[in-house]
Design an enzyme around this catalytic site. Structure first.
Site, short mmCIF file in Angstrom:
data_model
loop_
_atom_site.label_atom_id
_atom_site.label_comp_id
_atom_site.label_asym_id
_atom_site.label_seq_id
_atom_site.Cartn_x
_atom_site.Cartn_y
_atom_site.Cartn_z
N LYS A 1 0.83 -1.21 0.00
CA LYS A 1 0.00 0.00 0.00
C LYS A 1 0.87 1.26 0.00
O LYS A 1 1.97 1.24 0.54
CB LYS A 1 -0.84 -0.04 1.29
CG LYS A 1 -1.91 0.99 1.40
CD LYS A 1 -2.45 1.01 2.83
CE LYS A 1 -3.29 2.24 3.06
NZ LYS A 1 -2.66 3.49 2.65
N LYS B 1 7.50 0.92 1.42
CA LYS B 1 8.15 0.16 0.33
C LYS B 1 9.47 0.80 -0.09
O LYS B 1 10.51 0.14 -0.15
CB LYS B 1 7.27 0.12 -0.94
CG LYS B 1 5.97 -0.57 -0.81
CD LYS B 1 5.18 -0.48 -2.10
CE LYS B 1 4.78 0.93 -2.49
NZ LYS B 1 3.89 1.61 -1.55
N LYS C 1 4.39 8.65 -7.65
CA LYS C 1 5.06 9.57 -6.72
C LYS C 1 6.52 9.80 -7.11
O LYS C 1 7.10 10.83 -6.79
CB LYS C 1 5.00 8.98 -5.30
CG LYS C 1 4.22 9.84 -4.34
CD LYS C 1 4.40 9.50 -2.86
CE LYS C 1 4.41 8.08 -2.42
NZ LYS C 1 4.87 7.90 -1.03
N ASP D 1 -1.80 -0.36 -4.35
CA ASP D 1 -3.18 -0.01 -3.99
C ASP D 1 -4.16 -0.52 -5.04
O ASP D 1 -5.26 -0.97 -4.74
CB ASP D 1 -3.34 1.50 -3.82
CG ASP D 1 -2.57 2.02 -2.61
OD1 ASP D 1 -1.35 1.75 -2.56
OD2 ASP D 1 -3.17 2.65 -1.74
P1 ADP Z 1 5.92 3.94 0.32
O1 ADP Z 1 7.07 3.84 -0.61
O2 ADP Z 1 5.32 2.59 0.63
O3 ADP Z 1 4.87 4.90 -0.16
P2 ADP Z 1 7.81 5.21 2.11
O4 ADP Z 1 8.93 4.26 2.01
O5 ADP Z 1 7.90 6.49 1.34
O6 ADP Z 1 6.42 4.49 1.71
O7 ADP Z 1 7.58 5.47 3.65
C1 ADP Z 1 6.61 6.34 4.15
C2 ADP Z 1 7.12 6.97 5.43
O8 ADP Z 1 7.27 5.98 6.43
C3 ADP Z 1 8.48 7.63 5.23
O9 ADP Z 1 8.44 8.94 5.71
C4 ADP Z 1 9.44 6.79 6.05
O10 ADP Z 1 10.39 7.56 6.71
C5 ADP Z 1 8.54 6.10 7.06
N1 ADP Z 1 9.03 4.74 7.40
C6 ADP Z 1 9.10 3.67 6.58
N2 ADP Z 1 9.58 2.59 7.23
C7 ADP Z 1 9.85 2.99 8.50
C8 ADP Z 1 10.37 2.34 9.68
N3 ADP Z 1 10.70 1.04 9.67
N4 ADP Z 1 10.52 3.08 10.79
C9 ADP Z 1 10.17 4.38 10.83
N5 ADP Z 1 9.66 5.06 9.76
C10 ADP Z 1 9.49 4.38 8.62
MG MG Z 2 7.31 4.79 -2.43
#
Ligand code: ADP
Ligand code: MG
Length: 257
Positions: free
Chosen positions: A9, A14, A40, A126
């Site tokens: 999601k 990810k 994104k 999603d």
């Molecule tokens: P996605 O790629 O799934 O959309 P992101 O990797 O951009 O999500 O992560 C979303 C937010 O969650 C980021 O701001 C990241 O810093 C935070 N985040 C992800 N994994 C962790 C973790 N293990 N501990 C703390 N924060 C995390």
């Molecule tokens: Mg991402």
């Protein structure tokens, strides 16, 4: 060449997970390519000092065509970074954008030229429409892992993705390797994810804790593996990387792409 698609999601972690795994794999001396498949287009930004690289779709829109140097950016840690990008908001189809990006990479012989040992696809899960399912069914990925927390919406997305992989899997495409729990510290999280794993008949491959160093590294435009290599969290990402690149019974197929 091992090709793994990481789904989940939006906002589940990810890109954070994949970037750290990529940096860890590069540090092992392997060639790794990370392909962001999310409109994104920020999959690789913690590998490139917080800067967004040109996306395949934007490059095609602006220049009419692309050469490899336009769309494959090598990070300081050595990761080959690609972002598919997205359509102009309100016009066009995000899924179609992924297909266009993949076709361009193939047309430019990206895999033959860079010869990556590992390709990681970071895919928004999603909606698993035709375009977003390309890594699973187009012969691009051998294995699929799903990032989830114990939150209902991320478990719901994980279940949808698992069903898509299984329905394509019957036709010999990518196989479901398992879940990666990225903790949000919701109540009973481990049990909730265990139950989901049982339902989709796949293991929980790894449990990543929630850790403040992730945000601290992000503020520097870096992965935890690069910013805090001696931390527990970096060790977790390195362990996950080791696990992902291991040969598995169902993975590592050599079918042409
Ligand atoms: P996605 O790629 O799934 O959309 P992101 O990797 O951009 O999500 O992560 C979303 C937010 O969650 C980021 O701001 C990241 O810093 C935070 N985040 C992800 N994994 C962790 C973790 N293990 N501990 C703390 N924060 C995390
Ligand atoms: Mg991402």
């Amino acid at each position: 060449m091992k090709k793994i698609a990481i789904y989940g999601k939006g906002g589940i972690g990810k890109s954070t997970t994949v970037s750290n795994v990529s940096a860890a794999i590069a540090a092992m001396g392997l060639t790794v390519m990370q392909i962001g498949c999310d409109p994104k287009a920020d999959s690789t930004c913690n590998l490139t000092g917080g800067k967004n690289i040109p996306t395949v779709l934007n490059t095609l829109r602006e220049k009419g065509d692309a050469v490899l140097e336009d769309i494959v950016v090598k990070s300081p840690s050595g990761v080959l970074c690609v972002e598919s990008g997205g359509p102009v908001p309100g016009v066009g189809c995000a899924g179609r954008g992924i297909i266009t990006a993949f076709e361009k990479l193939e047309e430019l012989d990206a895999y033959e030229i860079y010869r990556p040992d590992v390709v990681l696809y970071d895919v928004l899960g999603d909606v698993v429409c035709g375009g977003f399912s390309m890594p699973i069914r187009g012969g691009y990925a051998d294995e699929v892992c799903i990032v989830t927390s114990g939150e209902m919406m991320s478990l719901y997305a994980a279940s949808n993705i698992a069903h898509a992989v299984k329905s394509f899997g019957k036709r010999g495409y990518a196989t479901l390797r398992g879940l990666i729990l990225n903790a949000k510290n919701v109540e009973g999280e481990n049990e909730l994810v265990d139950k989901a794993a049982e339902e989709i008949e796949a293991p929980v491959l790894y449990r990543l804790p929630r850790h403040p160093l992730v945000q601290q590294a992000e503020a520097q435009g870096k992965t935890v593996v690069e910013a805090f290599p001696d931390s527990d969290m970096a060790a977790h990402y390195r362990e996950l990387a080791q696990l992902l690149i291991q040969e598995t019974a169902g993975g590592g197929c050599s079918c042409p792409m």
